[in-house]
Design a protein around this motif. Structure first.
Motif, PDB file in Angstrom:
ATOM      1  N   SER A 454      38.208 -19.979  47.545  1.00  0.00           N
ATOM      2  CA  SER A 454      38.843 -19.095  48.535  1.00  0.00           C
ATOM      3  C   SER A 454      38.071 -18.946  49.857  1.00  0.00           C
ATOM      4  O   SER A 454      38.429 -18.125  50.682  1.00  0.00           O
ATOM      5  CB  SER A 454      39.120 -17.730  47.930  1.00  0.00           C
ATOM      6  OG  SER A 454      37.894 -17.143  47.587  1.00  0.00           O
ATOM      7  N   GLN A 525      48.167  -9.973  56.117  1.00  0.00           N
ATOM      8  CA  GLN A 525      48.033 -10.839  54.936  1.00  0.00           C
ATOM      9  C   GLN A 525      47.932 -12.284  55.432  1.00  0.00           C
ATOM     10  O   GLN A 525      48.947 -12.889  55.795  1.00  0.00           O
ATOM     11  CB  GLN A 525      49.293 -10.676  54.089  1.00  0.00           C
ATOM     12  CG  GLN A 525      49.192 -11.286  52.753  1.00  0.00           C
ATOM     13  CD  GLN A 525      48.944 -10.214  51.693  1.00  0.00           C
ATOM     14  OE1 GLN A 525      48.442  -9.141  51.992  1.00  0.00           O
ATOM     15  NE2 GLN A 525      49.276 -10.519  50.483  1.00  0.00           N
ATOM     16  N   ASN A 527      46.889 -14.991  53.882  1.00  0.00           N
ATOM     17  CA  ASN A 527      47.105 -16.084  52.950  1.00  0.00           C
ATOM     18  C   ASN A 527      48.338 -15.837  52.101  1.00  0.00           C
ATOM     19  O   ASN A 527      48.307 -15.075  51.163  1.00  0.00           O
ATOM     20  CB  ASN A 527      45.865 -16.188  52.047  1.00  0.00           C
ATOM     21  CG  ASN A 527      45.912 -17.436  51.212  1.00  0.00           C
ATOM     22  OD1 ASN A 527      46.857 -18.190  51.303  1.00  0.00           O
ATOM     23  ND2 ASN A 527      44.898 -17.628  50.410  1.00  0.00           N
ATOM     24  N   TYR A 540      42.913 -13.209  46.405  1.00  0.00           N
ATOM     25  CA  TYR A 540      43.155 -14.547  46.958  1.00  0.00           C
ATOM     26  C   TYR A 540      43.140 -14.584  48.472  1.00  0.00           C
ATOM     27  O   TYR A 540      43.399 -15.614  49.080  1.00  0.00           O
ATOM     28  CB  TYR A 540      44.469 -15.115  46.382  1.00  0.00           C
ATOM     29  CG  TYR A 540      44.306 -15.287  44.900  1.00  0.00           C
ATOM     30  CD1 TYR A 540      43.602 -16.383  44.393  1.00  0.00           C
ATOM     31  CD2 TYR A 540      44.730 -14.304  44.019  1.00  0.00           C
ATOM     32  CE1 TYR A 540      43.360 -16.509  43.039  1.00  0.00           C
ATOM     33  CE2 TYR A 540      44.492 -14.426  42.662  1.00  0.00           C
ATOM     34  CZ  TYR A 540      43.808 -15.522  42.183  1.00  0.00           C
ATOM     35  OH  TYR A 540      43.551 -15.651  40.852  1.00  0.00           O
ATOM     36  N   GLN A 541      42.854 -13.426  49.072  1.00  0.00           N
ATOM     37  CA  GLN A 541      42.719 -13.445  50.525  1.00  0.00           C
ATOM     38  C   GLN A 541      41.460 -14.227  50.886  1.00  0.00           C
ATOM     39  O   GLN A 541      40.445 -14.135  50.189  1.00  0.00           O
ATOM     40  CB  GLN A 541      42.639 -12.023  51.084  1.00  0.00           C
ATOM     41  CG  GLN A 541      43.976 -11.307  51.031  1.00  0.00           C
ATOM     42  CD  GLN A 541      45.116 -12.199  51.501  1.00  0.00           C
ATOM     43  OE1 GLN A 541      45.178 -12.572  52.649  1.00  0.00           O
ATOM     44  NE2 GLN A 541      46.030 -12.563  50.593  1.00  0.00           N
TER      45      GLN A 541
END
Ligand code: HDD
Length: 728
Positions: A454, A525, A527, A540-541
């Protein structure tokens, strides 16, 4: 048979390359023969169809008409869904004496020479698009080894846009021409591409590569190649190590300017194909060294990134590249379709001593290539097409299918069997049998991206930090160009936010050209592209870029890059000599000799074809005119001395533009004697000091002009000029 044209030079390697001998089983040269049907029937009249009376209808009986037209109707096969436009050449790979310690692959043992077929390509454009599109270049090598075919299917950039193969169709749908109107061709500068990228920040590292000069190679002979994924090499004792594959061109790594690339696309869309073809025909064979970065199994986790993530490279300053062999391309194809179009690369074409890793992009590719060849080449027997045929013998129980060539004898087509003494038999590893690496795999079945994947910005920042000032400017301008073509404001804004994550300065400079401020990414946001509908997006950012990421000396093409360390001299460079009647023909002759001695080529470009007359009446053959050629097709420009010649050229807007463009594109320029007047006539506002600009040499040969010019050509480009006075 007397006038049989010489279609190919006889090279030593044509005789000694076993793959060429193998192909010879299928080659045909009809010179001097009778024209026949596909059934071998000699044809008496190939000009007229069979008709019921002179002006009557054609007859169904005309089997010759039907055969000829039917074959024509079926000539095309589907073009590759990606990498459709390409060019291929034959050659060989020779292993150095150091790779056997890393791999037991037969072709990597000391001194072993293996025939290869290499295909270069662009990715997004159709088969008929231009060579000079801003794009990634494919670099696929098929090794015809004694242990079977090994395909190394790489690109000229070491990373990729996405981390998981399941996203590949989306990436490609986004970059290809938009589906409603099939526009634009071979270009990423449009909404759908940036819609995808702006929601998939994992692409940012590769995006910077695609915006850099790497996406505009001067020549396919002057670009690096990369296996991209981490692979494994397995030695004779079964010990394995992680490796990254690299191809390093012996001519160094060089690019062209973006404006130049766009012009080349119009002037000569086959620029790269022609360059490769001509150099091979001339005997100036392109060469690359194969190198590996080696990581011991126990060091898998020692980097700040995951080596299974294809959006990451291993900096060469951390793990140097060891050269293990050399590839030479020394023979053009006899037939583009039969060889270059029908060659079928598959990641799964592997040999003992090499193995895969769990990189999820690689794993998906293992499926896709075989699948696509089935569609493209029409069935499961594509391995029998001559260009794909293995030099190692093939024996198995696979049978039948469209266009089967092999005639398998006997009644046994299964295994095990008693009727055939249980043959063809399995091979032990000691007998060359391929055995996948023994490895423990356990865990939960899960559809998630590894969190170790990530960090999307640190290596993009590493790349940015490693660029020279001019290279940075090229990236900024490329993004200004691309995003100016994006119609949707929200997509442009998201792209600016993402660039700001890589480097605030990068985003600000792009934003300036777009005439907008960089929007804040706070609370946005970033991603959307790496988690499922029921997954908590928070983990998951993307992580912020690491401040300490630094730079890597192998990434820049300009600032003393390691990639350029082997580049020597001016071999195969094209020099335009601008001259017309009244030019100093003796000095031109001296220059041309000096250039040819260094392996470069020179062409006389004049106001007319035929020949020009020198000051003393001597004649010199002209190679091109300002109408038939352009500065963008040359590496350097020389303006010949001779008042009369220069006076004519100064009045010719095309000659003036020729020099103007060469200067703008930062090329080496020489002006002998009065030739300096043409340079001054060509200077654009801000470049009035053209005669003292870097890479511009003036004077006379007696004072070393030719040597200075050759030294300037060896430097390829003087991008610093742009930093000084370059219109935006
Ligand atoms: Fe691919 C062709 C290189 C990811 C699916 N790819 C193709 C070619 C090259 C690459 C050089 C042209 C081969 C030739 O000259 O015939 N591709 C790459 C690299 C990748 C990559 C370096 C990332 C590291 N590719 C990739 C993914 C998928 C594919 C993730 C699908 C899941 N690629 C294909 C394909 C093609 C292809 C659809 C089209 C034509 C062909 O295979 O033969 O299967």
């Amino acid at each position: 048979m007397k006038n049989k044209p010489l279609t190919k030079k006889t090279h030593e390697d044509t005789i000694t390359n076993p793959k060429i001998d193998d192909l010879a089983r299928n080659t045909d040269d009809g010179y001097g023969e009778f024209l026949t049907s596909n059934q071998g029937l000699r044809v008496n009249d190939d000009q007229n169809s069979l008709k019921g009376s002179e002006r009557g209808p054609s007859l169904l009986e005309d089997f010759l008409l039907r055969e000829k037209i039917t074959h024509f109707d079926h000539e095309r096969i589907p073009e590759r869904v990606v990498h459709a436009r390409g060019v291929g050449a034959h050659g060989y790979f020779e292993a150095y004496d150091n790779a056997s310690a890393l791999s037991r692959a037969g072709f990597l043992q000391p001194g072993v020479k293996t025939p290869v077929f290499t295909r270069f390509s662009t990715v997004a454009g159709f088969r008929g698009s231009s060579d000079l599109a801003r794009d990634v270049r494919g670099f696929a090598v098929k090794f015809y080894t004694q242990e079977g075919v090994f395909d190394l299917v790489g690109n000229n950039m070491p990373v990729f846009f996405i981390q998981d193969a399941i996203k590949f169709p989306d990436l490609i749908h986004a970059v290809k021409p938009e589906p409603h109107n099939e526009i634009p061709q071979a270009a990423s500068a449009h909404d759908t591409f940036y819609d995808f990228i702006s929601t998939s920040p994992e692409a940012m590292h590769m995006l910077l590569w695609a915006m850099s000069d790497r996406a505009l190679p001067r020549s396919l002979r002057m670009m690096e190649g990369f296996g991209v994924h981490t692979f494994r090499l397995v030695d004779a004792a079964g010990k394995w190590r992680f490796v990254k594959f690299h191809w390093k061109p012996l001519l160094g790594v060089h690019g062209v300017a973006w404006e130049e690339a766009q012009q080349i696309s119009g002037k000569d869309p086959d620029f790269h194909r022609r360059d490769l073809w001509n150099c091979i025909e001339m005997g100036a064979y392109p060469e690359w060294e194969l190198g590996v970065q080696v990581v011991e199994a126990e060091d898998e986790h020692k980097f700040g990134f995951d080596i299974l993530d294809a959006t990451k490279l291993i900096p060469e300053d951390l793990v140097p590249v060891q050269k293990i062999g050399k590839m030479v391309l020394n023979r053009n194809v006899d037939n583009y379709f039969a060889e270059t179009e029908q060659v079928a690369f598959c990641l799964s074409h592997i040999v003992p001593g090499i193995d895969f890793t769990n990189d999820p992009l690689l794993q998906g590719r293992l499926f896709s290539y075989l699948d696509t060849q089935l569609k493209r080449l029409g069935g499961p027997n594509f391995h029998e097409i001559p260009i794909n045929r293995s030099l190692a013998p093939i024996h198995n129980n696979q049978r039948d299918g469209h266009m089967r060539q092999t005639i398998n004898k006997g009644k046994v087509a299964y295994n095990p069997n008693l009727l055939n003494d249980n043959t063809p038999k399995q091979a032990k590893q000691s007998e060359g049998g391929f055995s996948s690496m023994y490895e423990r795999v356990d865990g939960h079945k899960i559809r998630l991206r590894s969190k170790s994947f990530s960090d999307h910005f640190s290596q993009a920042r590493l790349f940015w930090n490693s660029m020279s000032e001019a290279e940075k400017m090229h990236i900024v301008k490329a993004q200004r160009f691309e995003l100016s073509h994006v119609q949707t404001e929200s997509i442009r804004n998201r792209m600016l936010m993402l660039h700001a994550q890589v480097a605030p300065e990068l985003a600000e400079r792009i934003a300036e050209g777009l005439g907008v401020p960089v929007p804040s990414a706070e609370g946005v946001q970033l991603n959307l592209g790496s988690y499922g509908a029921d997954t908590d997006p928070a983990p998951y950012q993307p992580k912020p870029a690491t401040d300490s990421v630094g730079s890597d000396s192998a990434l820049s093409m300009a600032s003393g890059a390691k990639a350029n360390a082997t580049a020597k001299g001016i071999k195969t460079r094209h020099v335009a000599v601008l001259a017309t009647d009244g030019a100093d023909v003796t000095a031109i002759g001296d220059l041309m000799k000096a250039l040819m001695d260094e392996g470069a080529q020179a062409a006389i470009i004049a106001t007319h074809l035929g020949s020009i007359k020198g000051q003393g009446g001597e004649e010199l053959l002209v190679n091109g005119t300002f109408l038939s050629t352009a500065s963008v097709l040359f590496d350097a420009v020389y303006v010949a001395d001779g008042q009369a010649s220069v006076a004519i050229l100064k009045q010719n807007p095309d000659a003036v533009r020729f020099v103007n463009e060469a200067f703008r594109h930062c090329k080496p320029i020489a002006a002998a004697g009065a030739g300096t007047e043409l340079l001054q006539a060509a200077a654009y506002p801000g470049a009035e000091d053209i005669l003292s600009a870097e890479g511009v040499v003036t004077g006379k040969d007696a004072n070393g002009l030719n040597n200075d010019f050759i030294a300037a050509i060896a430097k390829h480009r003087f991008w610093g000029r742009e930093l000084k006075a370059m219109p935006a």
